[in-house]
Structures are given as C-alpha cells and as structure tokens.
Design an enzyme around this catalytic site. Structure first.
Site, short mmCIF file in Angstrom:
data_model
loop_
_atom_site.label_atom_id
_atom_site.label_comp_id
_atom_site.label_asym_id
_atom_site.label_seq_id
_atom_site.Cartn_x
_atom_site.Cartn_y
_atom_site.Cartn_z
N HIS A 1 71.91 24.90 67.78
CA HIS A 1 72.07 23.62 67.08
C HIS A 1 70.92 22.71 67.55
CE1 HIS A 1 73.96 19.65 66.33
NE2 HIS A 1 74.78 20.26 65.52
N ASP B 1 76.22 25.70 75.60
CA ASP B 1 76.70 24.70 74.65
C ASP B 1 78.05 25.20 74.13
OD1 ASP B 1 77.32 23.42 72.28
OD2 ASP B 1 75.28 23.46 71.47
N GLN C 1 81.33 24.67 69.93
CA GLN C 1 82.11 25.45 68.96
C GLN C 1 83.05 26.44 69.61
OE1 GLN C 1 82.38 24.59 66.02
NE2 GLN C 1 80.58 23.30 65.76
N LYS D 1 85.77 17.83 68.13
CA LYS D 1 85.91 19.15 67.51
C LYS D 1 87.17 19.86 68.03
CE LYS D 1 80.89 19.74 67.13
NZ LYS D 1 80.61 19.54 65.72
N CYS E 1 72.37 21.41 60.99
CA CYS E 1 71.63 21.06 62.23
C CYS E 1 71.12 22.32 62.93
CB CYS E 1 72.48 20.25 63.20
SG CYS E 1 72.97 18.67 62.54
N1 PLP Z 1 76.24 22.23 69.49
C1 PLP Z 1 76.86 22.87 68.50
C2 PLP Z 1 76.88 24.37 68.48
C3 PLP Z 1 77.45 22.13 67.47
O1 PLP Z 1 78.06 22.77 66.46
C4 PLP Z 1 77.42 20.73 67.53
C5 PLP Z 1 78.00 19.92 66.45
O2 PLP Z 1 78.21 20.36 65.35
C6 PLP Z 1 76.78 20.12 68.61
C7 PLP Z 1 76.20 20.90 69.57
C8 PLP Z 1 76.71 18.64 68.72
O3 PLP Z 1 77.96 18.10 68.99
P1 PLP Z 1 78.18 16.52 69.02
O4 PLP Z 1 77.63 16.01 67.72
O5 PLP Z 1 79.65 16.38 69.13
O6 PLP Z 1 77.44 16.00 70.19
#
Ligand code: PLP
Length: 408
Positions: free
Chosen positions: A123, A200, A203, A226, A364
């Site tokens: 992401h 990260d 998800q 999430k 993203c």
């Molecule tokens: N990493 C992954 C794999 C994501 O899917 C997302 C959000 O969709 C993020 C990071 C970013 O999360 P946040 O916008 O809650 O900081």
C-alpha cells in the site's frame, strides 16, 4: 462451538438497515473501512457523556478515570497481540502514522547508500514514507516481485539482501490481492541476517489472530477503523529494544520528562512517541472493539468470511470475461476483479445503483497496478456481518449489469 449467528450480529450495526437508491445497502468495502457496532459507538458516547477529561494531566478524578481507561486499552491491546509489555504499544492515528513514525525515527539511523526491501504489493502507506526518507538521504529501495497468483517471489526476496540492507517492510495481507504473506518465515530469514522487520498489519488485524511474539516482527502497525472500531486510532507495536534507542517522532506535551530552553529530556516508553493529546475518546472505545471481536471470535469471523469468499469467487468465475486478481491459497476475503474490458468505475457505479458498495480504482497500490498491467480494479471485500444472501445479490447484480457493460 455455537453456530455463527450472522443475523444477530447484524443487529449491532444500524447502518446495515440503510437503503441506497431504494435498495438495501450491501456493504462490500470492508477493506477500506468496516462498519462499527453499537457497542463501540456506545463506548464513544460513554466517554463523552461521563468521563471526558484530558489524560495524564489532571489530579482530579475525571482525568484519572480517562487516563485509566486509555491505559486499560493499552493493556488490552498488549494482551490481544501478545506483546511483552505495554511499553511496546504506541497509540497512533492509524497504520499510516505508525509506518511514518518508524521511517522517520528508525530511519534516522540509516546512512547514504543503505537499502530497504519492500514488496510490489505494498500500500502507498508502506512506500511513500520510505521515499520521503529518501529525499533526506540516499536510500535504495529494493522490491520483491509478485507471482501471477498474487504470492510473493520468496527466492527473489532472499536474493535482495546484502550488507547494506537495514530494514524489510512488507504487508501481512494485501489489500488488493488478499494474499496472506508468510510473515514468520520472511522475518526469520531477515533476522538470520540481522535485518529488522516492519509488518503492515492493516489488513490482517481485522481477519486473523495476531501474535507478535510468535511472528517475531520488530514493528507491527494496524488501524482501529478496519477492525470495526473508531477512525483516528491505530497501534504501532515495536520491540522495546528498538524503541528505547529510537529518537522521538514528534515533539510536544506528554512526550517529555523535563523541558527547559537549554535541554529537554524525554518521557519513558511508550509516551516518548505520543506527543500531544491523543485521541483518548476513541482509544477508550477501541477497548470495546477488541471485546467485541473476542466475543464473536476471530477464528469464527475468519471461517465465515472464507465461506463467503469461496462461494462468491466460484460464482464470479462463471461470468464470461471475469478476471480475478489474486488467487493465492488461503487468501483473505478480498476479491479484486475486472469484467471484460469494462472500466472499473463503470462497474462500481452500476453496482452502487443497485445498493452495492464496492471500491474502485488503484486501492493506493499503484505500483502493484503497474505490475498487473492495469489501471485499477473493482474490489469487493467481506466482513463478519456480510451474509450469503448479500453475496447472492452481488452475483445477481453482476449478471444484471454484464450486458450493460457489453458482456454476456
Ligand atoms: N496498509 C494497508 C495494507 C492498507 O490496506 C491500508 C488502508 O487501506 C493502510 C496501510 C493505511 O491504513 P490507514 O489509512 O488506516 O492508515
């Protein structure tokens, strides 16, 4: 084991009673954010109505109550992810801020010519912070490629390490492909070469049990919104041995021990990384969110979502011209797809007219889209409250819009 009563669970989510264009809302954008149950909203309300006071600042009862509630959440999170100590649990705004914190603070140790390893399925939250660091120092980013089925090329992963590798940062679960990466195995390899690992977990945390001690990752970031929780709260787990040595990320109140114009000393962990007033209302409510997930059972949630994923995928594949991106074994309940040559926006807009909320675009993850040779996809993703009837309505909707998109 009690049977999974999805209809009872749905009653916790008033938003699911909504209509869109006169049709019952079918919410399939859970990867972007999941809906919040009454129990968590009530915890927010309770905080505002009965306990609101700034934390860690007051001798008066209300402030002490608010502080105790925030710190109780920290302990609950520690227990939930099996961290060794609450010193390792830093409250952030979300996954993005957690990764930025590590890039900025841990990244300050990097030198020109150092390298980090990312993957092609990251992401933007796990790409851009490292590029920003790269604007301050010359950091080389090396990228693990993705196989056609959406799994990582682990041979390539191992070949990317060298004596300049300072960190590996990769996602636990892909928000596009649904792939669950072998975090433990990848971490063990990095550690065998003394390279720390950031994972990260944005998800993964909503769909599976997270045990940071077992995974042995050095940093793990995730977001409350999430996980059926309030927006604006996240967690960065970091091993104390790293956090102790790392400089603060931001300066301000709460993160200091003593301030003078000559010299400032910093607070102990985890407060060294929590400058300013935290989102203590939502942090307190995040506690209710963990209780909620526990009461349903994360394994039961995963099994329910998996059943929906399997059935829906099989039905989708019967539609001519259907392309699904990400078919890794054991994937999470995320289905990225394109129907023939139809533009993803057109598909998404037609589904919306039928009350079905799906995400469209690059999610993203533009570098991954480039690898796949596409501009974007439509993405449907399931959560604990989705039903087989909703999945059937989704399939029926795809059949209905197919001719409008020049298919069937
Ligand atoms: N990493 C992954 C794999 C994501 O899917 C997302 C959000 O969709 C993020 C990071 C970013 O999360 P946040 O916008 O809650 O900081």
């Amino acid at each position: 084991m009690p049977t999974y009563d999805v209809e009872r669970l749905r009653r916790d989510y008033p938003i699911l009673e909504r209509q869109v264009y006169g049709k019952p809302l079918i919410y399939l954008d859970n990867t972007a954010t999941s809906q919040t149950p009454r129990q968590v909203v009530e915890a927010v309300e309770n905080m505002y109505y009965a306990h609101k006071a700034n934390v860690h600042r007051g001798v008066f009862s209300l402030s002490q109550e608010a502080t105790a509630m925030q710190e109780a959440t920290r302990e609950k999170v520690r227990d939930y992810i099996n961290a060794a100590s609450t010193s390792e649990i830093i409250f952030t705004r979300g996954t993005t801020e957690g990764i930025n914190l590590v890039a900025s603070s841990f990244g300050s140790f990097f030198e020109n010519g150092d390298e980090i390893i990312l993957t092609a399925m990251e992401h933007h939250a796990d790409i851009v912070p490292w590029q920003l660091l790269g604007m301050r120092k010359r950091i080389n980013i090396r990228v693990v490629p993705v196989h056609k089925d959406g799994t990582l090329d682990l041979d390539a992963y191992r070949s990317l390490f060298n004596e300049r590798t300072r960190l590996v940062a990769f996602t636990h679960v892909s928000n596009v492909l649904g792939t669950v990466n072998p975090v433990k195995e990848m971490t063990a390899y990095a550690h065998s070469l003394d390279v720390p690992v950031l994972c990260d977990g944005a998800q993964a945390a909503p769909h599976m049990a997270i045990d940071v001690a077992d995974l042995d990752v050095d940093f793990y970031a995730f977001s409350s919104h999430k996980m059926y929780g309030p927006a604006g709260v996240g967690v960065l787990y970091g091993k104390e041995s790293f956090l102790e040595k790392m400089p603060p990320y931001q300066g301000g109140g709460e993160m200091i021990s003593h301030v003078s114009f000559k010299k400032t000393t910093f607070a102990d962990l985890p407060f060294k990384f929590e400058a300013g007033t935290p989102d203590f209302v939502d942090i307190a409510a995040f506690s209710a969110c963990i209780d909620y997930i526990r009461s349903v059972g994360i394994d039961a949630i995963a099994a329910h979502e998996h059943e929906l994923l399997e059935w829906t995928t099989a039905e989708m594949m019967k539609i001519p011209g259907m392309r699904i991106f990400g078919t890794a074994p054991g994937k999470c309940a995320v289905i990225s797809f394109l129907m023939g040559d139809a533009h993803h926006y057109d598909t998404g807009m037609l589904l919306d007219k039928l009350g079905i909320a799906v995400r469209t675009g690059h999610h993203c993850a533009q570098p991954l889209m480039e690898t796949l040779g596409i501009e974007g996809t439509v993405r449907a993703s399931f959560a604990l409250y989705n039903t087989r009837a909703e999945a059937e309505a989704f399939i029926a909707a795809l059949h209905r819009i197919a001719p409008l998109l020049g298919i069937e």
